[in-house]
Design a protein around this motif. Sequence first.
Motif, short mmCIF file in Angstrom:
data_model
loop_
_atom_site.label_atom_id
_atom_site.label_comp_id
_atom_site.label_asym_id
_atom_site.label_seq_id
_atom_site.Cartn_x
_atom_site.Cartn_y
_atom_site.Cartn_z
N HIS A 151 49.46 36.01 -25.10
CA HIS A 151 48.99 34.83 -24.36
C HIS A 151 50.07 33.75 -24.27
O HIS A 151 49.97 32.83 -23.46
CB HIS A 151 47.78 34.23 -25.06
CG HIS A 151 48.08 33.71 -26.44
ND1 HIS A 151 48.47 34.53 -27.48
CD2 HIS A 151 48.10 32.46 -26.94
CE1 HIS A 151 48.70 33.79 -28.56
NE2 HIS A 151 48.48 32.54 -28.26
N LYS A 152 51.11 33.84 -25.10
CA LYS A 152 52.10 32.75 -25.20
C LYS A 152 52.72 32.38 -23.85
O LYS A 152 53.07 31.24 -23.60
CB LYS A 152 53.20 33.13 -26.19
CG LYS A 152 52.71 33.35 -27.62
CD LYS A 152 52.40 32.04 -28.30
CE LYS A 152 51.89 32.26 -29.72
NZ LYS A 152 51.45 31.02 -30.36
N ALA A 176 56.16 35.01 -34.79
CA ALA A 176 56.07 36.43 -34.47
C ALA A 176 57.12 36.84 -33.43
O ALA A 176 57.30 38.02 -33.16
CB ALA A 176 54.68 36.74 -33.95
N GLN A 182 56.77 36.21 -30.33
CA GLN A 182 56.13 36.28 -29.01
C GLN A 182 56.37 35.00 -28.21
O GLN A 182 56.61 35.05 -27.01
CB GLN A 182 54.63 36.52 -29.15
CG GLN A 182 54.26 37.92 -29.55
CD GLN A 182 54.74 38.97 -28.57
OE1 GLN A 182 55.26 39.99 -28.99
NE2 GLN A 182 54.58 38.74 -27.28
N THR A 210 52.32 26.34 -29.84
CA THR A 210 50.91 26.37 -30.18
C THR A 210 50.30 24.99 -29.97
O THR A 210 51.02 24.02 -29.68
CB THR A 210 50.71 26.87 -31.63
OG1 THR A 210 49.31 27.15 -31.83
CG2 THR A 210 51.19 25.86 -32.67
N GLY A 219 46.54 30.99 -35.50
CA GLY A 219 47.78 30.66 -36.20
C GLY A 219 47.85 29.15 -36.18
O GLY A 219 47.41 28.46 -37.09
N GLY A 220 48.38 28.61 -35.06
CA GLY A 220 48.28 27.18 -34.82
C GLY A 220 47.02 26.86 -34.02
O GLY A 220 46.60 25.72 -33.93
N GLY A 221 46.47 27.88 -33.37
CA GLY A 221 45.18 27.72 -32.71
C GLY A 221 45.20 27.69 -31.19
O GLY A 221 44.19 27.32 -30.59
N SER A 222 46.31 28.12 -30.54
CA SER A 222 46.36 27.95 -29.08
C SER A 222 45.54 28.98 -28.31
O SER A 222 44.88 28.63 -27.32
CB SER A 222 47.80 27.94 -28.57
OG SER A 222 48.40 29.21 -28.63
N ASN A 223 45.53 30.25 -28.74
CA ASN A 223 44.73 31.20 -27.97
C ASN A 223 43.25 30.93 -28.21
O ASN A 223 42.43 31.07 -27.31
CB ASN A 223 45.15 32.66 -28.23
CG ASN A 223 44.47 33.32 -29.41
OD1 ASN A 223 43.43 33.92 -29.26
ND2 ASN A 223 45.04 33.18 -30.60
N GLY A 278 52.71 35.69 -36.82
CA GLY A 278 52.18 34.67 -35.92
C GLY A 278 51.09 33.80 -36.55
O GLY A 278 50.74 32.75 -36.03
N GLU A 300 48.04 39.83 -35.22
CA GLU A 300 47.29 38.56 -35.11
C GLU A 300 45.86 38.84 -34.63
O GLU A 300 44.91 38.54 -35.34
CB GLU A 300 48.03 37.58 -34.19
CG GLU A 300 49.36 37.05 -34.76
CD GLU A 300 50.52 38.00 -34.56
OE1 GLU A 300 50.36 38.99 -33.82
OE2 GLU A 300 51.61 37.76 -35.13
N CYS A 305 44.80 38.80 -28.07
CA CYS A 305 45.87 37.89 -27.63
C CYS A 305 47.27 38.49 -27.69
O CYS A 305 48.22 37.82 -27.27
CB CYS A 305 45.81 36.61 -28.45
SG CYS A 305 45.83 36.92 -30.21
#
Length: 400
Positions: free
Chosen positions: A93-94, A119, A121, A197, A239-243, A309, A356, A382
């Motif tokens: 998704h990045k 990761a 990505q 993220t 991870g940081g929460g973006s997806n 990730g 992830e 993701c």
Amino acid sequence: MPDENGHFGEFGGRYVAETLMPLILDLEKHYRAAQADPEFAREFDDLLEHYVGRPSPLYYADRLTEEVRKDAPGGKGAQIWFKRDELNHTGAHKINNCIGQILLARRMGKTRIIAETGAGQHGVATATVCARFGLPCFVYMGTKDIERQKPNLFRMKLLGAEVIPVESGSGTLKDAMNEALRDWVANVEDTFYIIGTAAGPHPYPELVRDFQSVIGKEARQQIQERTGRLPDLLVAAIGGGSNAIGLFHPFLDDADVEMLGVEAAGEGLNARHAASLSGGAPGILHGNKTHLLQDEDGQISEAHSISAGLDYPGIGPEHGWLKRIGRARYDSVTDDEALEGFQLLCRTEGIIPALEPSHAIAAVAREAAQMDQDKIILANLCGRGDKDIFTVADALGAEM
Ligand SMILES: Cc1ncc(COP(=O)(O)O)c(C=O)c1O
């Protein structure tokens, strides 16, 4: 929406060095202008469709659903659907977020791009958009992550990026982000920092969320077209929460849709882990107030996860807020459980996931077994697993 200083309740904000403050304010100004400009949206949508390959499919995992039902109590075993963001160009998704941010960088006339990666990505996605737009790219990456994500290291180099190894701290994502922020302070004039993220100082958590919300917008429409209704539960790894925030956000007003974010419990919540919501406390890191893994003196603790990730001691501020107001639930999955989720999806659906989303898959199997069969779970896949096969082989003691 966060307030004007970027707070989601008590979380978020912009805690940055004075040198960075004008840049952050300038970034926000340009982002607001881009939001109001139909040409920005047109270019973003066009690249997502023709370069990234969106919309990504929504897939009913019927063999996985049947597998879960075999061991579930009678009548239990919810239907499992996956948003296939691992099919995007570059495999995760990045890239959605990188397309949005490189367009912003160009609007701002920036000529040098930096990024951090765990990761790899996000590093690959940043190197990709830099190659696409002909801009020099510098990616900070911890030495531990370089070792465990070798395929992505080589991909970044092929794409023309310079990967800068970071040896400090634990040699993982937190340390890479520290170095990227240092670089930004030193090169404020020409440099744009593409954060990977939904964390960092305001407006990053908001703008990354907005670019990633394409996941939830598509999924919301697709599930209604396919099933005639909204899902009962959304699940995503954090991870940081973006997806996760990208999937959740377009459903926030749908009161009947539950949301579950899955953190990495590593070796267990009483041992080394990366579950900052389940096992951390509020503090300030990387320009925002959020939940962090820390000791009694407020020193950041080392995070651990088998998945590079998710190996981050913080989390995006909006998740802290969603947890605080009870809109989303957060749970965690250990390294071993994620490895089981990884193998389960390979075996039942012929899809090799990244480590992830393997955390999300393990949680999906757990949740589905407790829900009635007419319920619908929609989870974000993701990332794809090519980058992780060596780590998995190692963990399973398998011959390659
Ligand atoms: C495939 C994949 N999924 C998830 C993540 C976690 O990031 P986020 O929580 O921002 O989605 C990463 C981070 O590198 C990743 O590569």
